[in-house]
Design a protein around this motif. Structure first.
Motif, mmCIF file in Angstrom:
data_model
loop_
_atom_site.group_PDB
_atom_site.id
_atom_site.type_symbol
_atom_site.label_atom_id
_atom_site.label_comp_id
_atom_site.label_asym_id
_atom_site.label_seq_id
_atom_site.Cartn_x
_atom_site.Cartn_y
_atom_site.Cartn_z
ATOM 1 N N LEU A 186 72.132 3.850 135.003
ATOM 2 C CA LEU A 186 71.732 5.245 135.145
ATOM 3 C C LEU A 186 70.418 5.375 134.393
ATOM 4 N N PRO A 187 69.272 5.386 135.113
ATOM 5 C CA PRO A 187 67.961 5.279 134.468
ATOM 6 C C PRO A 187 67.444 6.614 133.934
ATOM 7 N N ALA A 188 66.437 6.531 133.065
ATOM 8 C CA ALA A 188 65.790 7.734 132.531
ATOM 9 C C ALA A 188 64.304 7.689 132.848
ATOM 10 N N ASP A 189 63.657 8.823 132.761
ATOM 11 C CA ASP A 189 62.216 8.875 132.961
ATOM 12 C C ASP A 189 61.586 9.860 131.977
ATOM 13 N N LEU A 190 60.263 9.876 131.921
ATOM 14 C CA LEU A 190 59.588 10.558 130.814
ATOM 15 C C LEU A 190 59.844 12.065 130.745
ATOM 16 N N ASP A 191 60.105 12.739 131.889
ATOM 17 C CA ASP A 191 60.343 14.183 131.777
ATOM 18 C C ASP A 191 61.598 14.484 130.975
ATOM 19 N N LEU A 192 62.361 13.459 130.656
ATOM 20 C CA LEU A 192 63.526 13.694 129.794
ATOM 21 C C LEU A 192 63.093 14.267 128.434
ATOM 22 N N SER A 193 61.839 14.021 128.013
ATOM 23 C CA SER A 193 61.305 14.624 126.787
ATOM 24 C C SER A 193 61.298 16.145 126.932
ATOM 25 N N GLY A 194 60.773 16.608 128.059
ATOM 26 C CA GLY A 194 60.731 18.048 128.320
ATOM 27 C C GLY A 194 62.134 18.622 128.468
ATOM 28 N N VAL A 195 63.007 17.853 129.132
ATOM 29 C CA VAL A 195 64.404 18.271 129.285
ATOM 30 C C VAL A 195 65.030 18.486 127.910
ATOM 31 N N GLU A 196 64.721 17.563 126.969
ATOM 32 C CA GLU A 196 65.316 17.677 125.639
ATOM 33 C C GLU A 196 64.843 18.946 124.929
ATOM 34 N N ILE A 197 63.548 19.265 125.075
ATOM 35 C CA ILE A 197 63.015 20.465 124.433
ATOM 36 C C ILE A 197 63.679 21.715 125.026
ATOM 37 N N ASP A 198 63.748 21.782 126.350
ATOM 38 C CA ASP A 198 64.369 22.952 126.998
ATOM 39 C C ASP A 198 65.853 23.060 126.668
ATOM 40 N N LEU A 199 66.485 21.913 126.497
ATOM 41 C CA LEU A 199 67.943 21.875 126.325
ATOM 42 C C LEU A 199 68.398 22.668 125.100
ATOM 43 N N ALA A 200 67.501 22.829 124.123
ATOM 44 C CA ALA A 200 67.882 23.447 122.851
ATOM 45 C C ALA A 200 68.494 24.830 123.047
ATOM 46 N N THR A 201 68.083 25.517 124.106
ATOM 47 C CA THR A 201 68.536 26.884 124.315
ATOM 48 C C THR A 201 69.660 26.979 125.334
ATOM 49 N N ARG A 202 70.101 25.812 125.865
ATOM 50 C CA ARG A 202 71.047 25.901 126.984
ATOM 51 C C ARG A 202 72.508 25.861 126.561
ATOM 52 N N ILE A 203 73.329 26.452 127.369
ATOM 53 C CA ILE A 203 74.787 26.399 127.211
ATOM 54 C C ILE A 203 75.259 24.941 127.191
ATOM 55 N N SER A 209 65.527 8.769 117.492
ATOM 56 C CA SER A 209 65.461 10.156 117.040
ATOM 57 C C SER A 209 66.882 10.670 116.871
ATOM 58 N N LEU A 210 67.068 11.727 116.081
ATOM 59 C CA LEU A 210 68.402 12.333 115.966
ATOM 60 C C LEU A 210 68.390 13.699 116.644
ATOM 61 N N GLY A 211 67.611 13.786 117.707
ATOM 62 C CA GLY A 211 67.513 15.038 118.458
ATOM 63 C C GLY A 211 68.648 15.183 119.456
ATOM 64 N N LEU A 212 68.488 16.124 120.376
ATOM 65 C CA LEU A 212 69.602 16.471 121.265
ATOM 66 C C LEU A 212 70.023 15.354 122.211
ATOM 67 N N LEU A 213 69.095 14.460 122.574
ATOM 68 C CA LEU A 213 69.488 13.366 123.473
ATOM 69 C C LEU A 213 70.469 12.454 122.759
#
Ligand SMILES: Nc1ncnc2c1ncn2[C@@H]1O[C@H](COP(=O)(O)OP(=O)(O)OP(=O)(O)O)[C@@H](O)[C@H]1O
Ligand SMILES: Nc1ncnc2c1ncn2[C@@H]1O[C@H](COP(=O)(O)OP(=O)(O)OP(=O)(O)O)[C@@H](O)[C@H]1O
Ligand SMILES: [Mg+2]
Ligand SMILES: [Mg+2]
Lengths: 297, 297
Positions: A123-140, A167-171
């Motif tokens: 299950l691969p990842a790509d660079l927009d996952l950085s943006g996904v992580e930032i947006d994710l902070a506010t999501r349910i 990193s110890l961020g949301l991902l």
């Protein structure tokens, strides 16, 4: 359910990806001689750098939906199924063999028969996952997106291995929330000493607040250099912190491991585990120890 | 205003911290023989791992307010001034000398006179910066917190160097928003090849959307191994992408660089730049090239 192992360390470049990829590949194909059963393995990339796909020679521009879509899927974006994102063993095999040819243009014979894989899904990842992580902070349910994405498919796999960013961020928190086991690769170098304490505090927070079932699968010392004082210091500190959770197998620094992706494949696939390939041998021995721990679960 | 250099690469372990720290220290103390002027340097740590303070032997538990407080300060938390967070050259010197003694208990004579620093101020980070980054996603001016925190103090420094984590999340974006220059350390290894493209796209996004003044200060090849095919491949690709922005000085892999923090100090302070200390020599030569580029700004 399957064994879900998050490969975690917020220190960069300590061989998380190299360890996740080689462990997954070895456990997938198995090894009769070493007594490692073949298993159905799902390898999940949660790092925006997307290095896992690259190790197999997968061209990211050719990817369909990735982890990015799956993370948002159905909650913040159009729903997408895990199956739509998965890259199966046949495509991984083709990509590895093509990558081998690309990096070995002068060799007419083509890639060795051993450059192939079975039982492994990516299950691969790509660079927009950085943006996904930032947006994710506010999501349910922001910490549970991976768990949610995997839940219907877990029954199809024996082992799930999740590679995470430094990193110890949301991902990474998502990986720790979805996993039942944590594997920590530690490079035998200076900053690892304080990093261990930091990491264990973060894992304890997740155990308390999100996932009480999370346990320590093991610690593996990586990129060990024989002529360095630090190696022994770090190994001692790891054994003091983590006791028998530290794998006996330590992975020595080896140019062959760093260059294996030039063969289009992780080292356990590119090289046979024998005396002339100590890098492959080391990761197969780690897989053997991991297999023994999985069997005892 | 001063030259504000963000040291950035989302690939982990490519010597961002080692480069940020050694460049800052060398530019701060200067070197008459090499013709490098001494400058007032602010070294900012934007990485939750807080490895910058550790390199100087600073005990993070003894820290007062850090980058964490400064980031929230006055907007999401009690206001705190930059001065309250700064660690000055005298404290850095004391910490380095104490750290040297700690790591060399058998040596009665004490640390060499050369283990000291002047003109360098450190703004340290600590692990809660991870949590700060997650919360920051929803906050007003979330990309400008560093720029805001630094603006009143910029006049006091000639050079500001910002160390960042291995990620393209909000902390790194803050660094790119506050900086006018980007320095990219690239480790000569496989994943660096696709990493360069990813990083340049991210920098271009910041230039378009946030900071049109951001320019490329330079690219430095780090941790180069002489017996590896990858080294040459990566160096060629870097020169193809970045032309004359690539520094002539490449930093070879050297155990002394990795072990310098055991001397309580970055290698440019721990070791004199001469033939018997190629690691120190390499970072001093990089500082010389950086100094020349600063002078031409
Ligand atoms: N035992 C080893 N000997 C030599 N090189 C190694 C070894 N293990 C990994 N490497 C190389 O070191 C580099 C860092 O490894 P890797 O990318 O797997 O670390 P990581 O922890 O996943 O990094 P990141 O934090 O950026 O995700 C890679 O180029 C890899 O090929
Ligand atoms: N030229 C070199 N030779 C040998 N070791 C080095 C060299 N440069 C850095 N190192 C060591 O390699 C490791 C990684 O370096 P460093 O921590 O500076 O990288 P980084 O990019 O800041 O990592 P991260 O992404 O985790 O922040 C450290 O242990 C450092 O001491
Ligand atoms: Mg990785
Ligand atoms: Mg660093």
């Amino acid at each position: 359910g399957p064994v879900v192992i998050a490969v975690v360390n917020h220190k960069g470049g300590c061989a998380k990806t190299t360890t996740a990829v080689n462990l997954a590949a070895a456990l997938a194909v198995g090894n009769e001689e070493l007594g490692i059963d073949a298993r159905r393995v799902l390898l999940v990339d949660l790092d925006p750098k997307g290095n896992v796909a690259t190790t197999f020679g997968i061209d990211k521009k050719s990817l369909g939906p990735t982890m990015n879509e799956l993370f948002k899927g159905g909650v913040d974006g159009a729903p997408v199924t895990l199956n739509e994102c998965l890259i199966g063993p046949d495509i991984l095999t083709e990509a590895m063999r093509e990558s081998w040819k690309l990096h070995n243009p002068k060799r007419k014979r083509g890639p060795p028969k051993g450059i192939s894989i079975e039982n492994l899904w990516l299950l691969p990842a790509d660079l927009d996952l950085s943006g996904v992580e930032i947006d994710l902070a506010t999501r349910i349910g922001r910490e549970n997106r991976l768990k949610l994405a995997l839940q219907d498919s877990l029954g199809h796999f024996d082992v799930v291995i999740v590679d995470t960013p430094a990193s110890l961020g949301l991902l990474t928190i998502n990986a720790l929330a979805a996993a039942n086991w944590v594997l920590i690769p530690i490079q035998a170098e200076f900053y690892a000493l304080e990093g261990m304490g930091q990491l264990m505090n973060a894992i304890r927070d997740v155990q308390k607040a999100i996932n009480p079932n999370l346990r320590l699968f093991g610690i593996v010392l990586t990129m060990v250099q024989t002529n360095s004082n630090l190696g022994e210091t770090v190994a001692e500190r790891a054994r003091k912190h983590f006791g028998d959770r530290v794998f006996d197998t330590a992975i020595q620094r080896s140019v062959a491991i760093a260059e294996a992706p030039l063969e289009g494949a992780p080292i356990v696939i590119a090289k046979k585990p024998n005396k002339s390939n100590p890098g492959s041998k080391a990761y197969w021995e780690l897989a053997k120890e991991a297999d023994a721990r999985i069997v005892r679960i």
